[in-house]
Design a protein around this motif. Structure first.
Motif, PDB file in Angstrom:
ATOM      1  N   GLN A 284       0.833  -1.214   0.000  1.00 56.26           N
ATOM      2  CA  GLN A 284       0.000   0.000   0.000  1.00 56.26           C
ATOM      3  C   GLN A 284       0.864   1.259   0.000  1.00 56.26           C
ATOM      4  O   GLN A 284       0.581   2.225  -0.711  1.00 56.26           O
ATOM      5  CB  GLN A 284      -0.914  -0.004   1.222  1.00 56.26           C
ATOM      6  N   LEU A 285       1.942   1.251   0.794  1.00 57.54           N
ATOM      7  CA  LEU A 285       2.806   2.430   0.867  1.00 57.54           C
ATOM      8  C   LEU A 285       3.537   2.651  -0.441  1.00 57.54           C
ATOM      9  O   LEU A 285       3.711   3.798  -0.884  1.00 57.54           O
ATOM     10  CB  LEU A 285       3.806   2.253   2.015  1.00 57.54           C
ATOM     11  N   ASN A 286       3.955   1.568  -1.086  1.00 57.73           N
ATOM     12  CA  ASN A 286       4.609   1.702  -2.391  1.00 57.73           C
ATOM     13  C   ASN A 286       3.636   2.280  -3.412  1.00 57.73           C
ATOM     14  O   ASN A 286       3.998   3.149  -4.220  1.00 57.73           O
ATOM     15  CB  ASN A 286       5.131   0.345  -2.842  1.00 57.73           C
ATOM     16  N   ASP A 287       2.379   1.816  -3.390  1.00 61.94           N
ATOM     17  CA  ASP A 287       1.370   2.384  -4.296  1.00 61.94           C
ATOM     18  C   ASP A 287       1.132   3.861  -3.986  1.00 61.94           C
ATOM     19  O   ASP A 287       0.958   4.690  -4.898  1.00 61.94           O
ATOM     20  CB  ASP A 287       0.053   1.600  -4.169  1.00 61.94           C
ATOM     21  N   GLU A 288       1.144   4.194  -2.689  1.00 60.87           N
ATOM     22  CA  GLU A 288       0.928   5.598  -2.308  1.00 60.87           C
ATOM     23  C   GLU A 288       2.098   6.473  -2.761  1.00 60.87           C
ATOM     24  O   GLU A 288       1.907   7.624  -3.188  1.00 60.87           O
ATOM     25  CB  GLU A 288       0.768   5.699  -0.793  1.00 60.87           C
ATOM     26  N   ILE A 289       3.327   5.936  -2.680  1.00 57.23           N
ATOM     27  CA  ILE A 289       4.499   6.684  -3.148  1.00 57.23           C
ATOM     28  C   ILE A 289       4.391   6.963  -4.635  1.00 57.23           C
ATOM     29  O   ILE A 289       4.631   8.096  -5.100  1.00 57.23           O
ATOM     30  CB  ILE A 289       5.784   5.899  -2.811  1.00 57.23           C
ATOM     31  N   ILE A 290       4.008   5.947  -5.386  1.00 59.27           N
ATOM     32  CA  ILE A 290       3.862   6.130  -6.841  1.00 59.27           C
ATOM     33  C   ILE A 290       2.755   7.131  -7.137  1.00 59.27           C
ATOM     34  O   ILE A 290       2.885   7.997  -8.014  1.00 59.27           O
ATOM     35  CB  ILE A 290       3.590   4.768  -7.523  1.00 59.27           C
ATOM     36  N   GLY A 293       4.043  10.619  -6.498  1.00 53.53           N
ATOM     37  CA  GLY A 293       4.900  11.065  -7.593  1.00 53.53           C
ATOM     38  C   GLY A 293       4.096  11.471  -8.823  1.00 53.53           C
ATOM     39  O   GLY A 293       4.373  12.500  -9.457  1.00 53.53           O
ATOM     40  N   LYS A 294       3.086  10.659  -9.174  1.00 53.16           N
ATOM     41  CA  LYS A 294       2.253  11.004 -10.342  1.00 53.16           C
ATOM     42  C   LYS A 294       1.509  12.314 -10.118  1.00 53.16           C
ATOM     43  O   LYS A 294       1.432  13.161 -11.016  1.00 53.16           O
ATOM     44  CB  LYS A 294       1.246   9.870 -10.603  1.00 53.16           C
ATOM     45  N   ARG A 295       0.935  12.458  -8.910  1.00 54.21           N
ATOM     46  CA  ARG A 295       0.182  13.674  -8.625  1.00 54.21           C
ATOM     47  C   ARG A 295       1.087  14.913  -8.662  1.00 54.21           C
ATOM     48  O   ARG A 295       0.689  15.973  -9.140  1.00 54.21           O
ATOM     49  CB  ARG A 295      -0.482  13.534  -7.252  1.00 54.21           C
ATOM     50  N   THR A 296       2.326  14.751  -8.207  1.00 51.43           N
ATOM     51  CA  THR A 296       3.269  15.873  -8.223  1.00 51.43           C
ATOM     52  C   THR A 296       3.600  16.279  -9.646  1.00 51.43           C
ATOM     53  O   THR A 296       3.619  17.474  -9.993  1.00 51.43           O
ATOM     54  CB  THR A 296       4.549  15.489  -7.456  1.00 51.43           C
ATOM     55  N   THR A 297       3.880  15.296 -10.499  1.00 50.03           N
ATOM     56  CA  THR A 297       4.224  15.620 -11.895  1.00 50.03           C
ATOM     57  C   THR A 297       3.036  16.234 -12.620  1.00 50.03           C
ATOM     58  O   THR A 297       3.202  17.148 -13.437  1.00 50.03           O
ATOM     59  CB  THR A 297       4.697  14.362 -12.624  1.00 50.03           C
ATOM     60  N   ILE A 298       1.834  15.755 -12.333  1.00 48.58           N
ATOM     61  CA  ILE A 298       0.639  16.324 -12.973  1.00 48.58           C
ATOM     62  C   ILE A 298       0.433  17.764 -12.513  1.00 48.58           C
ATOM     63  O   ILE A 298       0.130  18.659 -13.307  1.00 48.58           O
ATOM     64  CB  ILE A 298      -0.590  15.456 -12.676  1.00 48.58           C
ATOM     65  N   ILE A 310       9.381   8.686 -11.268  1.00 48.88           N
ATOM     66  CA  ILE A 310       8.142   9.076 -10.575  1.00 48.88           C
ATOM     67  C   ILE A 310       8.119   8.484  -9.170  1.00 48.88           C
ATOM     68  O   ILE A 310       7.724   9.140  -8.192  1.00 48.88           O
ATOM     69  CB  ILE A 310       6.924   8.615 -11.398  1.00 48.88           C
ATOM     70  N   ARG A 311       8.554   7.210  -9.047  1.00 45.82           N
ATOM     71  CA  ARG A 311       8.592   6.579  -7.727  1.00 45.82           C
ATOM     72  C   ARG A 311       9.591   7.290  -6.811  1.00 45.82           C
ATOM     73  O   ARG A 311       9.312   7.514  -5.615  1.00 45.82           O
ATOM     74  CB  ARG A 311       8.966   5.099  -7.876  1.00 45.82           C
ATOM     75  N   ILE A 312      10.740   7.691  -7.354  1.00 40.96           N
ATOM     76  CA  ILE A 312      11.750   8.394  -6.545  1.00 40.96           C
ATOM     77  C   ILE A 312      11.208   9.751  -6.085  1.00 40.96           C
ATOM     78  O   ILE A 312      11.408  10.171  -4.931  1.00 40.96           O
ATOM     79  CB  ILE A 312      13.052   8.555  -7.351  1.00 40.96           C
ATOM     80  N   VAL A 313      10.492  10.446  -6.980  1.00 40.98           N
ATOM     81  CA  VAL A 313       9.888  11.731  -6.593  1.00 40.98           C
ATOM     82  C   VAL A 313       8.871  11.511  -5.470  1.00 40.98           C
ATOM     83  O   VAL A 313       8.793  12.305  -4.517  1.00 40.98           O
ATOM     84  CB  VAL A 313       9.234  12.401  -7.817  1.00 40.98           C
ATOM     85  N   GLY A 314       8.098  10.445  -5.543  1.00 35.96           N
ATOM     86  CA  GLY A 314       7.136  10.149  -4.472  1.00 35.96           C
ATOM     87  C   GLY A 314       7.819   9.849  -3.155  1.00 35.96           C
ATOM     88  O   GLY A 314       7.326  10.199  -2.071  1.00 35.96           O
ATOM     89  N   LYS A 315       8.994   9.189  -3.199  1.00 38.78           N
ATOM     90  CA  LYS A 315       9.727   8.883  -1.973  1.00 38.78           C
ATOM     91  C   LYS A 315      10.223  10.141  -1.271  1.00 38.78           C
ATOM     92  O   LYS A 315      10.496  10.129  -0.063  1.00 38.78           O
ATOM     93  CB  LYS A 315      10.920   7.968  -2.283  1.00 38.78           C
TER      94      LYS A 315
END
Length: 510
Positions: A284-290, A293-298, A310-315
Motif C-alpha cells: 500500500q505504501l509503495n502504491d501511495e508513493i507512486i 509522484g504522479k500527482r506531483t508531476t501532474i 516518478i517513484r523516486i519523486v514520491g519517496k
C-alpha cells in the motif's frame, strides 16, 4: 322688712369680721415662711461659698504643680545646653590641637621634600659623573651603548621566540589531526542532535496502556517479529498512551506505524498476522508513493518521466533535509526555476523538470559513497533524461562543470528555496538571532529608546530620545552602530542604519 335688713347687716358684719380674721392668720404664716426662706438662702449661700473656695484651692494647687514641672523642664534643658557647650568647647580644643599637629606634620613633610630634592640632585650629579667615567673607559657614548644593548636583546628575543614557535608548530602538527577530528565530531553532535531526533523517531498513539502488553506479546515475540519485518526499533516505555518507533529510514517508520494501526484496530496480534499486515502495508505504501509522484508531476505539468523517476519523486515525501520536507523543496525549486527561465527567455518546462529532479540523489535505494548531486545525475542519465537536465542535476553543488544555462538556474533556485526565512530550522534560527543581535547592538548605546530590524535585517531603525541626544550626535551614533555591526556580525549584503530623533511641541487652545 326691718328684720331682713338687720339680718343682712349682721351677715355683712360677719363676713367682714371673718375676712379680717383670715387675713391675720395668713399674714402670720407668710412671715414664718419668709423667715424659713431666708434661713435656707443663708445655708445655700454658705454651701456655694465653700464649693467655690474648694475649687479655687484645687486650681491653685494644679497651677503650682504645672509651674513646678515647667521649672524642672527648663532646668533640665539648661543642664543639657551646658553639657553641649562643654562638649563643643572640648571638640574645639581637640580640633585646634589636631590642626596644630597637621601643621607640624606639613612642616616636616616640606622639610623632607627639600631634603629629597637635594638628595635627588646629588644622585643625578653622581650618575652624570659615573656615566662620564664609563664613557671614557668604554669609548662609547650612552646612546650608542643603549642602542647596542637593545640590538643584542632583540636578537636574543628573536632566537628564543623562533625556538618557541618551532616547538609549538611541531606540537601542533602532531596534535592537529586528532584535535580537528574532535572538533568536527563535537560540531556535528551539537548541530545535528535535534534534527536527527526529529527525523529518526515517530510516535504511535494508543488508546490505553493495555494495548502495550498485546503488542509486546508473550516473552516479546510480537514486538520482535514487528521489528524484524519492518526494520525498525520499537521502544515501549512508561510514556502514557504512546509507543516510539525509531529508524533512520522514514519509509520503514511509516510502514511500522501503519502496520501497528491496522493490528491494533483489528485486535489480532501474533507473528504470522504481523508479517501478513506488514507485507500488505508495504505494498500500500509503495502504491501511495507512486501515486504521490504522479500527482506531483501532474500538478507541475511535467510529462514523460520514467516510472522509476516518478517513484523516486514520491519517496521524497518521506525525506527531510535540515528540517525541510524534500518533496516540498523540490516543488518549490521547480516553480522558481520555471519563473526564472521564463524571465531569461529560456525553456520554462525544461527548467521546471530539472528543478524537480535536482535532489533525486538524496533518496537512493542503496547506500552509495558519492555526492547526491552526482548520483542524481547518474540516475537521470540512466532513465533517459536529456544531457542538459542531467548536467543541471549534477552541477547544482559545483561537483561537475556546468555545460548549460539550466545548471546555474537550478543552483540559484535551490539556494533560494533552502535559504528563505522559515524554510530550514537552522537558517530561520540564525535569521532570528541575527535580527536580535542587530537590535541588541543598537540598544547598548545610551539614549536609544527603541530599535526595529526591518526588511529581513537589511535595515535597522533606531529611535533615540530627543532629550538625551542632539541632532549633531545622531550622526556619530549611526556611524558607531554601523562600525560595531561590521566588526561583530556576519550578514549578507549591507545593513542600513537609520537614526530617528523626534521633537514634539504641544500646546492647547482654550
Amino acid at each position: 322688712m326691718i328684720f331682713a335688713i338687720i339680718a343682712i347687716a349682721g351677715l355683712v358684719v360677719g363676713c367682714v369680721v371673718g375676712y379680717l380674721i383670715f387675713r391675720y392668720v395668713l399674714t402670720g404664716k407668710y412671715k414664718e415662711m419668709l423667715v424659713n426662706a431666708e434661713k435656707a438662702a443663708d445655708v445655700l449661700k454658705e454651701k456655694k461659698l465653700l464649693e467655690v473656695r474648694e475649687k479655687f484651692i484645687n486650681k491653685k494647687s494644679e497651677l503650682e504643680r504645672e509651674v513646678q514641672q515647667r521649672n524642672q523642664k527648663i532646668q533640665q534643658t539648661e543642664n543639657r545646653l551646658k553639657q553641649r557647650e562643654i562638649s563643643i568647647n572640648q571638640r574645639q580644643d581637640e580640633i585646634a590641637r589636631r590642626r596644630q599637629e597637621v601643621e607640624q606634620q606639613q612642616q616636616r613633610v616640606d622639610n623632607d621634600k627639600k631634603l629629597l630634592a637635594l638628595k635627588e640632585q646629588e644622585l643625578t650629579e653622581m650618575q652624570m659623573q659615573e656615566r662620564e667615567k664609563l664613557e671614557q673607559l668604554s669609548g662609547l657614548s650612552a646612546d650608542e651603548a643603549k642602542a647596542r644593548l637593545i640590538e643584542s636583546l632583540k636578537d636574543e628575543a628573536r632566537t628564543d621566540a623562533q625556538s618557541y614557535i618551532n616547538e609549538i608548530m611541531d606540537e601542533a602538527k602532531i596534535n592537529a589531526n586528532n584535535e580537528a577530528k574532535k572538533i568536527v565530531i563535537k560540531t556535528i553532535q551539537r548541530v545535528a542532535t535535534e534534527t536527527a531526533v526529529e527525523n529518526s523517531v515517530s510516535v504511535f498513539h494508543i488508546d490505553n496502556d493495555e494495548v502495550k502488553g498485546r503488542i509486546i506479546g508473550r516473552e516479546g515475540r510480537n514486538i520482535r517479529a514487528l521489528e524484524a519485518a519492518c526494520g525498525v526499533e520499537i521502544v515501549v516505555d512508561d510514556t502514557p498512551e504512546a509507543i516510539v518507533i525509531s529508524a533512520f529510514d522514514p519509509i520503514r517508520r511509516e510502514t511500522c506505524r501503519l502496520a501497528l494501526h491496522q493490528l491494533v484496530t483489528d485486535g489480532r496480534i501474533h507473528p504470522a498476522r504481523i508479517e501478513e499486515v506488514v507485507a500488505k502495508v508495504k505494498k500500500q505504501l509503495n502504491d501511495e508513493i507512486i501515486e504521490t509522484g504522479k500527482r506531483t508531476t501532474i500538478d507541475l505539468g511535467i510529462h514523460g518521466l520514467h516510472p522509476e523517476l516518478i517513484r523516486i519523486v514520491g519517496k521524497m515525501k518521506y525525506r527531510s533535509s535540515y528540517g525541510q520536507n524534500l518533496l516540498q523543496h523540490a516543488r518549490e525549486t521547480a516553480n522558481l526555476c520555471a519563473v526564472m527561465a521564463a524571465e531569461l527567455g529560456l525553456n520554462p518546462k525544461k527548467a521546471k523538470r530539472a528543478g524537480l529532479l535536482h535532489d533525486i540523489g538524496k533518496v537512493p535505494d542503496e547506500e552509495l559513497e558519492m555526492p547526491h548531486a552526482l548520483y542524481g545525475a547518474r540516475l537521470a542519465e540512466k532513465y533517459k533524461e536529456k544531457p542538459d537536465i542531467c548536467n543541471a542535476i549534477g552541477a547544482h553543488h559545483d561537483e561537475m562543470e556546468m555545460t548549460s544555462l539550466l545548471a546555474p538556474i537550478v543552483q540559484v533556485c535551490d539556494a533560494i528555496s533552502g535559504a528563505r526565512p522559515g524554510a530550514r530550522r537552522e537558517i530561520v534560527e540564525a535569521y532570528i538571532k541575527r535580527l536580535n543581535d542587530l537590535e541588541a547592538i543598537a540598544m547598548s548605546y545610551p539614549g536609544v529608546t527603541k530599535t526595529y530590524a526591518i526588511q529581513a535585517g537589511r535595515e535597522l531603525r533606531v529611535i533615540v530620545g530627543a532629550d538625551k541626544i542632539t541632532d549633531a550626535e545622531i550622526e556619530t551614533l549611526s556611524t558607531g552602530i554601523a562600525t560595531r555591526i561590521q566588526n561583530e556580525m556576519t550578514y549578507p549584503g549591507q545593513v542600513k542604519i537609520t537614526v530617528i530623533r523626534e521633537t514634539r511641541s504641544v500646546a492647547y487652545a482654550k
